[in-house]
Every structure is written in structure tokens, then in C-alpha cells.
Design a protein around this motif. Structure first.
Motif, mmCIF file in Angstrom:
data_model
loop_
_atom_site.group_PDB
_atom_site.id
_atom_site.type_symbol
_atom_site.label_atom_id
_atom_site.label_comp_id
_atom_site.label_asym_id
_atom_site.label_seq_id
_atom_site.Cartn_x
_atom_site.Cartn_y
_atom_site.Cartn_z
ATOM 1 N N TRP A 132 0.845 -1.200 0.000
ATOM 2 C CA TRP A 132 0.000 0.000 0.000
ATOM 3 C C TRP A 132 0.880 1.250 0.000
ATOM 4 N N HIS A 133 0.654 2.121 -0.990
ATOM 5 C CA HIS A 133 1.506 3.297 -1.116
ATOM 6 C C HIS A 133 0.781 4.417 -1.845
ATOM 7 N N ASN A 231 2.411 6.156 4.491
ATOM 8 C CA ASN A 231 2.340 4.895 3.754
ATOM 9 C C ASN A 231 3.568 4.048 4.038
ATOM 10 N N VAL A 254 -0.227 2.841 9.318
ATOM 11 C CA VAL A 254 -0.181 2.285 7.962
ATOM 12 C C VAL A 254 -1.118 1.093 7.807
ATOM 13 N N GLN A 282 -4.522 5.499 -1.370
ATOM 14 C CA GLN A 282 -3.343 4.675 -1.604
ATOM 15 C C GLN A 282 -3.764 3.524 -2.517
#
Length: 307
Positions: A132-133, A231, A254, A282
């Protein structure tokens, strides 16, 4: 005979993530619901992600249509267009210009057009975006959004997921909201992209890409909604906290992107296009398709510093 001694259970260091009802607002409370005359909007969840029908992205987009597409992106955070088989890199650049100029990724392989990154994955080049970013959060002015088109898709697998980070913030406990209010965090590309580089490459990129700081909670530049902006790969520490406390807090924050109620999942087909709000969301590219081949081309849209 002595009675058995019961050892009390150890106290939890942090509360478990809650279950049950969640707050899932599509828009900020009190925001006016957009009306669409030119778009066929088909929601994939009640609050994030919608397929858009009735639009040929390879044709010229007039101002009224462009206005509705921009409004729909603010409302749904990620939009999907099917059967855009004539949507080539030039059309992709024209479409992304509805929001701003392209922002090249300094680490992605380049496509045939300036500003286009080509992401080709197969049995020899496995996907590394399965975390996840938020794109380019390691930059002082992170990307506002991204446009991704499917060039070649596997017969199965290779979906992408997006998470609504306003929902992630809305569902934090009151005590956690108080705790993160006013905090800033360091974002840095070195622990992720830098792990694949030589010392010389690291030094060359570091000169142009120093570590940056962003608020842990930001306001969206267009909607004003508060959202969680940390993130896993790029946020390295919370400024002003001891390292153990910073690590524990980041570990909890996060995790919020992983809650399914905040997410939408998209199955790619030939001719599929997605555009997403990179500040509000994200995303996670699922790497479950090898040794099949998956080729995508992406344009990131330049943004501005966050507050």
C-alpha cells in the motif's frame, strides 16, 4: 494442595482495530452532491470507485465533459473506463492534462512518450508495487493523481486495489486523532527504491531527491477533507518522537489502508483505463499472475506541497 495461581493477561500495548459499523462518507459532510449530464456513473462501492460509461477518451474532451470528469474524480477518488482500445500514449497525455502536467518517476522505466512510465512484469521481472503506497510521497510536491492504461493483461490475476484515506482518518479513535494532530512525518525513497541501488546510484539520486516532511494528517487541496497521509514504503519516521514510539505509531497508522471497507478492487481488461486521486487514496498492485505477462503505462500528474 496449593491452589493454582492465575497469571493476569499482559496489557495490550495498543487497542485492537475495531469491528462493526464504520463511517464511510463519500464526500465531506455538507458538500453538494454533483449532478452529471454527460457521464454514466456506476459505483463499485458506496464511497470509493466508479466505472464511467459513455466516454471515448481517445476523442477530444470538451470543457463541460472535462468538468464532470474532474468532479467525479473528487467524489469517487478513482474512476475506471472500459473498452478504451484507441487510447494511445498521446491520448493518455492529453487526458492527464485535464488535471496538470506529467511528473516523471525518476525510478520507473520510460515509455515511448515523455512523461509515460512503462511497467512490464513477467516471470523474469516480478512486480514490486504490491504494497500500500501513495505515488511520489517522497517528493516535496507529491503527485496529484495518476492515469494508468492496460497494454497487456494476464488471463487471470493482476488486479489493483485502492483505499480511501479520508475513511481511514474518519475511523480513527478520538484519542488517536488527538495524538496525530499537528505531527509531521519523514518520507524517503531510500529504504525502498534505494535498496536496489549501488552506492554511486544512491548518491546521484540523493542529490536531487532529499528526504522530505509532510503532515501526518493533511487537508485535500480541492475538497478540504482531512485524510491520513502515511504509507508503508516511503514514510520512515514521525518527527520529534523517540524511535520506538515513532515506529509503533507508524505501524498502527499504515495498517489502516488494509481495512477492506475502505477499499475498491478493479479487474483489468484489455482497453481498461484508471485515473485516481493520489492524495486521497493509496493503491496496491496485486502480484499474483506470474509467469503471465502484465504491461501497464502510467502518467503521474504533478501536484503541489501539502498542508
Amino acid at each position: 494442595m496449593d491452589s493454582a495461581v492465575t497469571t493476569p493477561a499482559p496489557a495490550l500495548d495498543k487497542p485492537l482495530m475495531h469491528y462493526g459499523k464504520r463511517t464511510l462518507d463519500r464526500m465531506a459532510p455538507g458538500a453538494e452532491q454533483p449532478g452529471y449530464r454527460l457521464l454514466d456513473v456506476r459505483p463499485l462501492t458506496p464511497h470509493i470507485g466508479a466505472e464511467i460509461g459513455g466516454v471515448d477518451l481517445a476523442r477530444a474532451i470538451g470543457e463541460e465533459l472535462a468538468k464532470e470528469i474532474r468532479l467525479a474524480l473528487l467524489e469517487w477518488k478513482v474512476l475506471f473506463f472500459r473498452d478504451q482500445h484507441a487510447f494511445d500514449p498521446q491520448a493518455q497525455l492529453t487526458f492527464s492534462a485535464l488535471w496538470g502536467a506529467p511528473e516523471p518517476n525518476p525510478f520507473f522505466p520510460k515509455g515511448d512518450s515523455v512523461g509515460v512510465s512503462r511497467l512490464a512484469k513477467d516471470a523474469m521481472t516480478t512486480g514490486s508495487e504490491n504494497i500500500w503506497h501513495s505515488d511520489h510521497s517522497f517528493m516535496a510536491a507529491p503527485a496529484l493523481g495518476s492515469v494508468l492504461r492496460a497494454v497487456e493483461v494476464p488471463g487471470s490475476g493482476g488486479d489493483t486495489m485502492w483505499a480511501d484515506m479520508s475513511a481511514a482518518y474518519d475511523n480513527l479513535s478520538a484519542s488517536m486523532k488527538d495524538r496525530v494532530e499537528g505531527l509531521t512525518a519523514v518520507h524517503d525513497w531510500v529504504p525502498s527504491w534505494g535498496s536496489l541501488m549501488t552506492a554511486g546510484q544512491l548518491a546521484a539520486h540523493r542529490e536531487n531527491l532529499p528526504a522530505v516532511e509532510h503532515p501526518v494528517v493533511v487537508r485535500h487541496p480541492h475538497t478540504g477533507r482531512r485524510l491520513l497521509y502515511v504509507n508503508e514504503p516511503f514514510t520512515t519516521r514521525i518527527v520529534g518522537l523517540p524511535d520506538p514510539e515513532s515506529r509503533d505509531l507508524l505501524d498502527e497508522l499504515v495498517l489502516q489502508a488494509r481495512i477492506p471497507e475502505y477499499q475498491v478492487r478493479f479487474r483489468w481488461q484489455p482497453g481498461s483505463v484508471a485515473v485516481w486521486d493520489n492524495i486521497a487514496t493509496q493503491h496496491y498492485a496485486i502480484s499474483d499472475y506470474f509467469p503471465q505477462r502484465r504491461v501497464m503505462e502510467r502518467i503521474a500528474i504533478a501536484g503541489a506541497p501539502l498542508s
